[in-house]
Design an enzyme around this catalytic site. Structure first.
Site, PDB file in Angstrom:
ATOM      1  N   ALA A 104      19.410 -29.700  46.948  1.00 56.43           N
ATOM      2  CA  ALA A 104      20.733 -30.041  46.437  1.00 56.43           C
ATOM      3  C   ALA A 104      21.414 -28.810  45.844  1.00 56.43           C
ATOM      4  O   ALA A 104      22.632 -28.689  45.884  1.00 56.43           O
ATOM      5  CB  ALA A 104      20.612 -31.125  45.382  1.00 56.43           C
ATOM      6  N   HIS A 145      18.213 -26.114  51.779  1.00 55.29           N
ATOM      7  CA  HIS A 145      16.842 -26.348  51.281  1.00 55.29           C
ATOM      8  C   HIS A 145      16.787 -27.352  50.144  1.00 55.29           C
ATOM      9  O   HIS A 145      15.709 -27.685  49.671  1.00 55.29           O
ATOM     10  CB  HIS A 145      16.178 -25.045  50.871  1.00 55.29           C
ATOM     11  CG  HIS A 145      16.408 -24.623  49.432  1.00 55.29           C
ATOM     12  ND1 HIS A 145      17.650 -24.527  48.861  1.00 55.29           N
ATOM     13  CD2 HIS A 145      15.530 -24.271  48.464  1.00 55.29           C
ATOM     14  CE1 HIS A 145      17.522 -24.129  47.599  1.00 55.29           C
ATOM     15  NE2 HIS A 145      16.249 -23.970  47.333  1.00 55.29           N
ATOM     16  N   ASN A 176      11.493 -19.821  51.260  1.00 59.82           N
ATOM     17  CA  ASN A 176      11.694 -18.465  50.717  1.00 59.82           C
ATOM     18  C   ASN A 176      10.834 -17.513  51.546  1.00 59.82           C
ATOM     19  O   ASN A 176       9.663 -17.286  51.214  1.00 59.82           O
ATOM     20  CB  ASN A 176      11.195 -18.379  49.263  1.00 59.82           C
ATOM     21  CG  ASN A 176      12.194 -18.865  48.239  1.00 59.82           C
ATOM     22  OD1 ASN A 176      13.261 -19.357  48.575  1.00 59.82           O
ATOM     23  ND2 ASN A 176      11.846 -18.735  46.976  1.00 59.82           N
ATOM     24  N   PRO A 207      15.011 -31.892  49.557  1.00 63.29           N
ATOM     25  CA  PRO A 207      14.951 -32.702  48.343  1.00 63.29           C
ATOM     26  C   PRO A 207      16.244 -32.662  47.536  1.00 63.29           C
ATOM     27  O   PRO A 207      16.914 -31.635  47.484  1.00 63.29           O
ATOM     28  CB  PRO A 207      13.807 -32.059  47.552  1.00 63.29           C
ATOM     29  CG  PRO A 207      13.793 -30.636  47.990  1.00 63.29           C
ATOM     30  CD  PRO A 207      14.321 -30.598  49.399  1.00 63.29           C
TER      31      PRO A 207
END
Lengths: 481, 141
Positions: free
Chosen positions: A406, A404, A330, A378
């Site tokens: 799922a 970044h 972010n 992740p």
């Protein structure tokens, strides 16, 4: 009225497009990375956010969304957009509230077989040593001067004050600090919220996981990164805590006041922006970098606590804990990219998207210049995580960015409803994952069903050439914030 | 009677509150914000927090007020129990004075449910339904 979905066309197995000019006010293409499976779960409101980003002034080339796209505030989560450095804008909505929320992966010399019977005890040790949960305060009580130094030095502050390791710095994106920060750009409220939260995991979707390497896809790269089959690794997901949230809220408020005064109307108030070179834009950029540095420092301090937990538990400092990489997902950064054969300075916004620089990139150093940057993606707390490597195509396609995570599928309320139908913790433990949290509610909200299938996300970015899988990690112990 | 209604959002959470007038609307919003974070039944009235906020824009005042309550919770560890809001509208300026009775959070006493980290403008709305004033607001978690 024609639904926005009708303007979305498939280009190939991993990309879809809304072409420039096909909707009012969009002079650049909107590209979404989706395979056919992920396309089924694409939300119309997230797609509209992608289109709204394309309408922002001085956007360059395209408005992009990664396969983990879902509805965010202003920009969609998974959104990437670059703006011209000279005339372009910067938007807090393109960064998000948790500034420099990111992932870090630590490696150990231990194998999953060494841990098999000890996982509950070790995880409990870490749970006691790393403050987590709602409104958690850290063990470090900072003075205003400490905070001043942290927002300037980032992870280096942790190293200088005995909470970090010098060798880690070259394994953190941007070396663990971004120079263009300015304490004067911060409000009293943000300073207040920054004082007590260093070295804390936080709540919500933040986590600390003990994983092991279950599958290797690229033996050479795995070996270069120091990864081997069944090796225990630690994944950490956290950011700038209440400090970053306050910075974002302050500047959304300030930009909103300006828009009200100037009678500027946006399709979504969360899309507020300022010209990058204006006083407002510079102030936000400096404050955002303060929060980014705070987050780099936070993850370094937590890593220090984790290392100490392992050493206390095993009664030795020969665990070999070392940092593989630390990435922001972010953030807005000033980067150079090649456009139509020319190098241009751009303000690249990654909102729920990871930098994905390939080997040879000038901003990478040491070993990573030869291998490419590790990309940490992740999944949910059962399905596992991927360590990937930056792909060459990302530079031409997505301003050096990839997915970044799922991406969320169910709302927190929906997740709780699904979770209440079964004994969730028992089911998670049946999958071989021991889970701890200060709040049972957090576990119910973070169940595996709440997320999209990580395999689809990884397959999509791989087929698109944005990043390539090196290994897969499977969780064995999870601390949810 | 239910003071507020939870509204679904993919990653976060929203609420809808209704009031007969602006004063009641802001008092119920205060209740909703603290009740989303802490089990209200166990909160006592030991201290008070007061102050005032203003804006030339009603929605901005809602977001500013909500974020201020989140700040009180996150930094001062304050949780509210009883709320008093005086609301004034003068031409194009909106202002409110608040006084909230509550206490500092004690981990062993209070049941913390979730942490609202920021109030947002995402799909924010002010509306009138059956003569009642309503607000919808979403929070980042």
């Amino acid at each position: 009225m024609k639904s926005i979905r009708n303007f979305l066309k498939r280009i190939d197995e991993s990309r879809m497009i809304i072409q420039k000019g096909s909707l009012d006010g969009i002079d650049v293409d909107c590209i979404v990375y989706l395979n056919e499976e992920l396309e089924k779960n694409l939300q119309d409101d997230a797609l509209l956010q992608l289109v709204n980003v394309a309408r922002l002034p001085h956007i360059v080339k395209r408005s992009i969304a990664m396969p983990d796209i879902h509805s965010g505030y202003g920009f969609p989560i998974g959104g990437v957009a670059a703006f011209d450095f000279e005339n372009g804008i910067i938007s807090p909505g393109g960064v998000g509230y948790d500034i420099n929320c990111g992932i870090r992966c630590l490696l150990t010399d231990i194998t999953v077989y060494d841990l098999k019977d000890k996982i509950k005890d070790l995880l409990t040790r870490i749970f006691l040593d790393v403050p987590s949960g709602i409104g958690s305060d850290g063990r470090l009580k900072l003075s205003k001067n400490d905070l001043k130094r942290i927002v300037r030095k980032g992870a280096l502050w942790a190293v200088e004050n005995g909470y970090g390791f010098e060798e880690n710095l070259e394994r953190i994106e941007s070396g663990g600090f971004i120079p263009e920060s300015d304490f004067a750009s911060l409000s009293e409220k943000s300073i207040d919220r920054g004082l007590n939260q260093q070295g804390t995991l936080g709540s919500g979707n933040h986590f600390l996981e003990l994983d092991y390497v279950s599958e290797i896809f690229d033996e050479n790269l795995a070996s270069s990164f120091g990864l081997f089959k069944n090796q225990v690794a630690i994944m950490l997901h956290t950011g700038s805590r209440g400090f970053g949230h306050q910075v974002c809220s302050d500047y959304v408020d300030r930009f909103t006041s300006y828009n009200l005064k100037e009678k500027i109307i946006l399709p979504d108030r969360q899309l507020v922006y300022a010209s990058f070179k204006s006083v407002y834009g510079k102030d936000y950029y400096h404050a955002m970098n303060c929060a980014a540095n705070y987050a780099f420092c936070n993850r370094e301090i937590i890593s220090f606590f984790i290392k100490k937990s392992f050493e206390k538990f095993y009664k030795t400092d020969k665990i070999g804990i070392r940092l593989l990489y630390d990435v922001a997902h972010n953030i807005a950064k000033v980067e150079e990219h090649t456009l139509d054969g020319k190098t241009k300075k751009l303000i690249v916004h990654r909102k729920g998207a990871t930098r994905s620089f390939p080997k040879g990139h000038k901003d990478l150093t040491g070993l990573l210049k030869k291998t490419g940057q590790p990309v940490l993606i992740p999944g949910d707390m059962v399905s596992g995580n991927y360590i990937m490597v930056g792909g060459e195509k990302s530079l031409y396609e997505s301003f050096g960015s990839t997915a970044h995570g799922a991406g969320r599928l169910l709302s927190r309320n929906q997740s709780q409803k699904v979770a209440k139908r079964k004994d969730v913790i028992k089911e998670i433990e049946k999958s071989g994952v021991f889970v701890l949290s200060q709040s049972r509610r957090t576990i119910l909200e973070e169940i595996p069903e709440a997320y999209k299938d990580i395999e689809n996300v990884v397959e999509t970015v791989k087929n698109a050439g944005l990043s390539y899988p090196v290994v897969k990690l499977l969780p064995i112990g999870v601390i949810k914030g | 009677m239910r003071v507020y209604k939870i509204v679904d959002d993919t990653g976060d959470i929203g609420v809808e509150v209704y009031g007969e007038n602006y004063k009641e609307l802001f008092e119920k919003l205060s209740y909703a914000i603290f009740d989303l974070m802490v089990e209200n039944g166990r909160v006592s009235e030991k201290i008070e927090e007061d102050g005032n906020l203003d804006s030339s824009d009603f929605l901005q005042l809602i977001v500013r007020f909500s974020n201020h309550l989140i700040y009180l919770f996150d930094h001062h560890k304050f949780v509210g129990k009883r709320y008093f809001v005086d609301f004034t509208k003068k031409e194009k300026d909106y202002s409110l004075k608040y006084k909230i009775y509550g206490e500092r959070i004690v981990q062993s006493k209070h049941q913390i449910k979730r942490f609202l980290k920021s109030a947002t403008y995402h799909n924010i709305d002010y509306f009138v339904n059956d003569g009642k004033k309503g607000i919808r607001i979403y929070f980042d978690l």
